[in-house]
Enzyme design. Structure first.
Site, short mmCIF file in Angstrom:
data_model
loop_
_atom_site.label_atom_id
_atom_site.label_comp_id
_atom_site.label_asym_id
_atom_site.label_seq_id
_atom_site.Cartn_x
_atom_site.Cartn_y
_atom_site.Cartn_z
N ARG A 131 106.38 30.01 86.44
CA ARG A 131 105.89 30.48 85.15
C ARG A 131 106.01 29.37 84.11
O ARG A 131 107.07 28.77 83.95
CB ARG A 131 106.70 31.70 84.69
CG ARG A 131 106.48 32.11 83.22
CD ARG A 131 105.17 32.87 83.06
NE ARG A 131 104.84 33.13 81.66
CZ ARG A 131 105.37 34.11 80.91
NH1 ARG A 131 106.27 34.90 81.42
NH2 ARG A 131 104.98 34.28 79.67
N ARG B 102 100.62 35.72 85.25
CA ARG B 102 101.89 35.06 85.51
C ARG B 102 102.54 35.62 86.77
O ARG B 102 102.37 36.80 87.10
CB ARG B 102 102.84 35.24 84.32
CG ARG B 102 103.21 36.69 84.05
CD ARG B 102 103.36 36.97 82.58
NE ARG B 102 102.09 37.07 81.90
CZ ARG B 102 101.92 37.59 80.67
NH1 ARG B 102 102.96 38.03 80.00
NH2 ARG B 102 100.73 37.64 80.13
N ASP C 61 111.55 39.82 79.94
CA ASP C 61 111.85 39.96 78.51
C ASP C 61 113.15 40.72 78.32
O ASP C 61 113.42 41.70 79.04
CB ASP C 61 110.73 40.72 77.79
CG ASP C 61 109.46 39.88 77.67
OD1 ASP C 61 109.56 38.68 77.38
OD2 ASP C 61 108.36 40.45 77.89
N GLY D 127 122.35 29.22 123.93
CA GLY D 127 122.93 28.26 123.00
C GLY D 127 122.19 28.11 121.69
O GLY D 127 122.49 27.21 120.90
N THR E 165 123.92 34.91 118.62
CA THR E 165 125.09 35.77 118.46
C THR E 165 125.82 35.45 117.17
O THR E 165 126.24 36.35 116.43
CB THR E 165 126.05 35.60 119.66
OG1 THR E 165 125.35 35.94 120.86
CG2 THR E 165 127.26 36.51 119.52
#
Length: 380
Positions: free
Chosen positions: A84, A94, A99, A187, A191
């Site tokens: 923005r 935007r 606000d 590998g 997990t």
């Protein structure tokens, strides 16, 4: 640090993935500005004062330790982080608009900041969401509560309450799922990542139990001889465990996260079994697969073979130390072929070859953001 203050904010977006913009903004506000207390329903309304796409708008309440100027600076920075650029040349579309509506009951009027927001009483898209969370809050200047301001507001632009939902934190966002399956080669770290997510977001952890399988060490010594009993043993164990662990939801957990999906049985079997063995195996598998719970998100952690071998060496399981690199490459291809052949499944492939999500919080955050994006994209 002074006393914390309750403030009310108005947020809107009409560019890009509007819902994702608002949800991510909420997470950023929670991280940088204070504790989110309440979030309104999500409303949709046309752009006012310029030609542009429709907005999604919300209001939220926040308990913040920041003073008004500090809070403003943080919110402006969050807007900039979302792309923005505020302009003095009138209204425009935007990605994010934030606000400050109220900062407690304080009245502030200076060059940088005016509180209460000077236009709030004229904006239906501010008052209606605000009435969801603060219907009786009195405007300290106008001395009227939100409900009265809404009744008197002359803004008659179309405003629609949507069924979309936003969450205070990721735990809430993830809780709309039932099951995330985290998969990967031997590998890859599936997990470890599953445990981290379960711990951080109050998820029920479903782990594959295989260390006691009597065929696994023998398989690594003589694959051709022990492949079929190994795969059948894994299939039976995975099916029984997966059904037991996922059939009943834990009321004290937000969702489930698993370090495997039962379809891995077919992937490994295709690599290890002879054609006749595989055809027989698949008949048994298809019967079982119909009964198991399917994940809403299937996350595949991709690691190259060299990195996989490094990880396998580090974790030190003796029977894994002589795994053939070609075997790992076949497993990787098997997973990728499975994902390609199931386009209707919500699959994610994440290359983590350069990531260390255990030691580097930024790498872990990157993975969580990818999961977050997936959930939000599916919510539209």
């Amino acid at each position: 640090m002074g006393r914390k203050q309750k403030v009310y904010l108005s947020l809107g977006s009409n560019l890009g993935n509007r819902l994702a913009n608002l949800q991510k903004a909420i997470f950023h506000i929670q991280q940088k500005a204070g504790k989110i207390l309440d979030i309104s329903s999500v409303y949709e309304n046309p752009a006012i004062g310029f030609v542009g796409d429709d907005f999604l708008n919300i209001a939220l309440s926040l308990l913040t330790p920041l003073d008004p100027k500090e809070l403003l600076d943080i919110l402006l920075q969050i807007e900039q982080d979302f792309g923005r650029i505020r302009s003095t040349n009138g209204y425009s579309s935007r990605t994010l608009d934030i606000d400050i509506i109220y900062y407690g009951t304080e009245i502030i009027n200076n060059h940088d900041l005016v509180i209460p927001h000077p236009q709030m009483q004229h904006r239906n898209f501010v008052l209606k969401p605000l009435s969801d969370i603060a219907p009786q809050f009195y405007h300290p200047v106008l001395e009227k509560d939100t409900r009265n301001l809404l009744q008197e507001c002359r803004d008659r632009s179309g405003l629609t309450k949507t069924k979309l939902k936003l969450y205070k934190d990721r735990a809430g966002l993830f809780s709309q799922l039932q099951l995330i399956a985290i998969e990967g080669n031997i590998g890859a770290g599936k997990t470890t990542l599953s445990k981290m997510i379960a711990n951080d977001f109050n998820a029920k952890l479903v782990l594959e139990r295989f260390a006691d399988n009597p065929f696994l060490p023998k398989f690594y010594e003589d694959q051709s001889r022990y492949a079929f009993p190994l795969e059948m043993s894994f299939l039976a164990d995975r099916y029984q465990q997966f059904m037991d662990d996922t059939s009943q939801f834990d009321l004290f957990k937000n969702f489930m996260v698993s370090d495997y999906d039962i379809f891995k049985s077919l992937i490994f079997a295709k690599v290890t079994l002879q054609k006749e063995e595989y055809n027989l195996y698949r008949k048994v598998f298809n019967f079982m697969y119909k009964e198991v719970k399917k994940p809403e998100i299937y996350l595949y952690l991709y690691q190259n073979t060299e990195r996989l071998l490094e990880n396998i060496k580090k974790r030190g399981r003796e029977y894994e130390q002589n795994i053939d690199p070609a075997y790992l490459e076949k497993i990787n291809r098997g997973y990728l072929d499975f994902i390609k052949s199931h386009p209707n499944q919500n699959s994610m492939i994440l290359d983590i070859g350069e990531l260390d999500f255990v030691s580097n919080p930024n790498d872990y955050e990157f993975i969580l953001e990818k999961l977050e994006d997936n959930i939000l994209s599916s919510s539209i």
